[in-house]
Design an enzyme around this catalytic site. Structure first.
Site, PDB file in Angstrom:
ATOM      1  N   HIS A 113     -51.242  42.968  21.807  1.00 32.61           N
ATOM      2  CA  HIS A 113     -50.976  41.537  22.021  1.00 32.61           C
ATOM      3  C   HIS A 113     -50.373  41.266  23.397  1.00 32.61           C
ATOM      4  O   HIS A 113     -49.694  40.272  23.596  1.00 32.61           O
ATOM      5  CB  HIS A 113     -50.049  41.005  20.912  1.00 32.61           C
ATOM      6  CG  HIS A 113     -50.719  41.024  19.572  1.00 32.61           C
ATOM      7  ND1 HIS A 113     -50.023  40.881  18.385  1.00 32.61           N
ATOM      8  CD2 HIS A 113     -52.003  41.211  19.210  1.00 32.61           C
ATOM      9  CE1 HIS A 113     -50.871  40.953  17.376  1.00 32.61           C
ATOM     10  NE2 HIS A 113     -52.086  41.166  17.844  1.00 32.61           N
ATOM     11  N   CYS A 152     -54.919  30.837  43.590  1.00 34.77           N
ATOM     12  CA  CYS A 152     -55.690  29.618  43.277  1.00 34.77           C
ATOM     13  C   CYS A 152     -54.804  28.434  42.926  1.00 34.77           C
ATOM     14  O   CYS A 152     -55.310  27.383  42.522  1.00 34.77           O
ATOM     15  CB  CYS A 152     -56.667  29.898  42.130  1.00 34.77           C
ATOM     16  SG  CYS A 152     -55.874  30.016  40.515  1.00 34.77           S
ATOM     17  N   THR A 190     -44.270  45.777  10.390  1.00 32.68           N
ATOM     18  CA  THR A 190     -45.261  44.712  10.558  1.00 32.68           C
ATOM     19  C   THR A 190     -45.556  44.068   9.214  1.00 32.68           C
ATOM     20  O   THR A 190     -45.662  44.747   8.191  1.00 32.68           O
ATOM     21  CB  THR A 190     -46.568  45.210  11.208  1.00 32.68           C
ATOM     22  OG1 THR A 190     -47.453  44.096  11.385  1.00 32.68           O
ATOM     23  CG2 THR A 190     -47.242  46.288  10.387  1.00 32.68           C
ATOM     24  N   SER A 191     -45.733  42.755   9.250  1.00 35.16           N
ATOM     25  CA  SER A 191     -46.073  42.029   8.016  1.00 35.16           C
ATOM     26  C   SER A 191     -47.556  42.180   7.711  1.00 35.16           C
ATOM     27  O   SER A 191     -48.019  41.769   6.651  1.00 35.16           O
ATOM     28  CB  SER A 191     -45.726  40.547   8.176  1.00 35.16           C
ATOM     29  OG  SER A 191     -46.497  39.996   9.258  1.00 35.16           O
ATOM     30  N   ALA A 233     -36.236  50.347  10.048  1.00 36.56           N
ATOM     31  CA  ALA A 233     -36.889  51.375  10.868  1.00 36.56           C
ATOM     32  C   ALA A 233     -35.884  52.252  11.604  1.00 36.56           C
ATOM     33  O   ALA A 233     -36.034  53.479  11.668  1.00 36.56           O
ATOM     34  CB  ALA A 233     -37.818  50.681  11.875  1.00 36.56           C
TER      35      ALA A 233
HETATM   36  N1  APR Z   1     -37.160  47.663  10.131  1.00 36.74           N
HETATM   37  C1  APR Z   1     -38.454  47.630   9.692  1.00 36.74           C
HETATM   38  N2  APR Z   1     -39.111  46.488   9.419  1.00 36.74           N
HETATM   39  C2  APR Z   1     -38.429  45.336   9.578  1.00 36.74           C
HETATM   40  C3  APR Z   1     -37.094  45.288  10.023  1.00 36.74           C
HETATM   41  C4  APR Z   1     -36.460  46.520  10.302  1.00 36.74           C
HETATM   42  N3  APR Z   1     -35.188  46.565  10.721  1.00 36.74           N
HETATM   43  N4  APR Z   1     -36.715  43.974  10.078  1.00 36.74           N
HETATM   44  C5  APR Z   1     -37.790  43.249   9.684  1.00 36.74           C
HETATM   45  N5  APR Z   1     -38.811  44.064   9.378  1.00 36.74           N
HETATM   46  C6  APR Z   1     -40.148  43.706   8.928  1.00 36.74           C
HETATM   47  C7  APR Z   1     -40.241  42.421   8.147  1.00 36.74           C
HETATM   48  O1  APR Z   1     -40.027  42.655   6.768  1.00 36.74           O
HETATM   49  C8  APR Z   1     -41.693  42.003   8.436  1.00 36.74           C
HETATM   50  O2  APR Z   1     -42.573  42.493   7.430  1.00 36.74           O
HETATM   51  O3  APR Z   1     -40.931  43.521  10.078  1.00 36.74           O
HETATM   52  C9  APR Z   1     -42.022  42.662   9.765  1.00 36.74           C
HETATM   53  C10 APR Z   1     -42.191  41.683  10.906  1.00 36.74           C
HETATM   54  O4  APR Z   1     -43.301  40.877  10.604  1.00 36.74           O
HETATM   55  P1  APR Z   1     -43.671  39.712  11.616  1.00 36.74           P
HETATM   56  O5  APR Z   1     -42.437  38.966  11.975  1.00 36.74           O
HETATM   57  O6  APR Z   1     -44.831  38.998  11.011  1.00 36.74           O
HETATM   58  O7  APR Z   1     -44.115  40.480  12.935  1.00 36.74           O
HETATM   59  P2  APR Z   1     -45.502  41.196  13.217  1.00 36.74           P
HETATM   60  O8  APR Z   1     -46.054  41.818  11.981  1.00 36.74           O
HETATM   61  O9  APR Z   1     -45.269  42.079  14.374  1.00 36.74           O
HETATM   62  O10 APR Z   1     -46.418  39.949  13.653  1.00 36.74           O
HETATM   63  C11 APR Z   1     -47.693  40.245  14.162  1.00 36.74           C
HETATM   64  O11 APR Z   1     -47.908  37.915  14.784  1.00 36.74           O
HETATM   65  O12 APR Z   1     -47.160  35.959  15.747  1.00 36.74           O
HETATM   66  C12 APR Z   1     -47.899  37.101  15.953  1.00 36.74           C
HETATM   67  O13 APR Z   1     -48.298  37.992  18.066  1.00 36.74           O
HETATM   68  C13 APR Z   1     -47.324  37.922  17.062  1.00 36.74           C
HETATM   69  O14 APR Z   1     -47.479  40.323  17.336  1.00 36.74           O
HETATM   70  C14 APR Z   1     -47.106  39.287  16.434  1.00 36.74           C
HETATM   71  C15 APR Z   1     -48.019  39.247  15.238  1.00 36.74           C
HETATM   72 ZN    ZN Z   2     -55.121  32.120  40.139  1.00 37.02          ZN
END
Ligand code: APR
Ligand code: ZN
Length: 251
Positions: A113, A152, A190-191, A233
């Site tokens: 991203h 530009c 990641t969600s 994590a």
């Molecule tokens: N350790 C592990 N996981 C954690 C922790 C932690 N300390 N704290 C929160 N989480 C988990 C949450 O439970 C959630 O499932 O991290 C996840 C974060 O999810 P999102 O906020 O949805 O982030 P992400 O999955 O990276 O989103 C993907 O969405 O908006 C776009 O571009 C943006 O890259 C991002 C993409």
């Molecule tokens: Zn430019």
């Protein structure tokens, strides 16, 4: 699981915002604290939003950049960097736009991203460099007119992938190859709600890899992961890797 880690030939680590949460960088979808619980993604994270109000978008990302520059890698980032010395091959794939993996020592990180520290011209793509120093921005940022492209004169944009934009082709191809070629994937913080990044764990499992998920919350990966570790994590990953590789992780 520990034996699987020790025997793995190619490990993929797929990270989301949760891996940076313990560094103080907000996630997107955590209730109350998530960025999309507090700010409007359609007004801040799309190309149309930038066209409509470049100063609002640029200022918001300046606030986020300041927070990322003030953050430090946490034990999860360091454990991932140390893991590279314990397995024959490691590919780190991240959805995050911060540089905390790099600052912890990971190399060759695949940024699906984009990277906030690599802004470029909205029109011609010319790379741009931030001035030295950490911007002093209020919570949520303020309207800040973006700089003009030296080539530009179009506005400079944050180096991130917005909703509605394609992923960088080379990064996506590298991620696909790694997911299909690995024998173990660690999906951390990641969600798994944003595609196509969220496809990668299923691709790994479909091609025979074992899947370990580290996340304090339930996600759609619960049903395909071979192991679900419901923890933070920064605590869970170092503990797992120390168990698997003992002293090797102390280097
Ligand atoms: N350790 C592990 N996981 C954690 C922790 C932690 N300390 N704290 C929160 N989480 C988990 C949450 O439970 C959630 O499932 O991290 C996840 C974060 O999810 P999102 O906020 O949805 O982030 P992400 O999955 O990276 O989103 C993907 O969405 O908006 C776009 O571009 C943006 O890259 C991002 C993409
Ligand atoms: Zn430019």
């Amino acid at each position: 699981m520990v034996a699987a880690l020790r025997e793995a030939r190619h490990v993929v680590v797929l990270t989301g915002a949760g891996v940076s949460a313990e560094s103080g960088v907000p996630t997107f979808r955590d209730a109350q604290t998530g960025l999309w619980a507090r700010y409007d993604a359609t007004a801040l994270a799309t190309p149309d939003a930038f066209r409509a109000d470049p100063a609002l978008v640029w200022g918001w990302y300046e606030w986020r950049r300041a927070a990322m520059m003030r953050a430090a890698p946490n034990p999860a980032h360091h454990a991932i960097a140390a893991l590279a010395k314990q397995v024959p091959a490691l590919t780190v794939i991240t959805q995050n736009v911060d540089d905390l993996h790099e600052r912890a020592g990971s190399a060759g990180v695949v940024h699906l991203h984009g990277r906030l520290m690599q802004p470029r011209c909205f029109q011609c793509g010319t790379p741009w460099r931030y001035p030295v120093g950490i911007p002093d921005e209020p919570e949520g940022g303020r309207r800040v007119t973006p700089p003009d492209c030296p080539r530009c004169a179009s506005p400079i944009r944050p180096g991130v992938v917005w909703f509605g934009e394609g992923l960088p082709a080379d990064e996506w191809q590298s991620a696909l190859a790694a997911a299909a070629g690995c024998d173990l994937m660690l999906a951390i913080g990641t969600s798994a709600m944003v595609y196509p990044a969220a496809e990668l764990p299923q691709i790994a499992v479909n091609t025979g890899a074992l899947l370990v998920q580290i996340n304090p919350q339930s996600t759609s990966l619960d049903g395909i992961a071979h192991w679900n570790l419901p923890g933070a994590a920064g605590i869970t990953l170092p503990a797992l890797l120390h168990t698997a590789f003992a002293d090797g992780m102390n280097e």
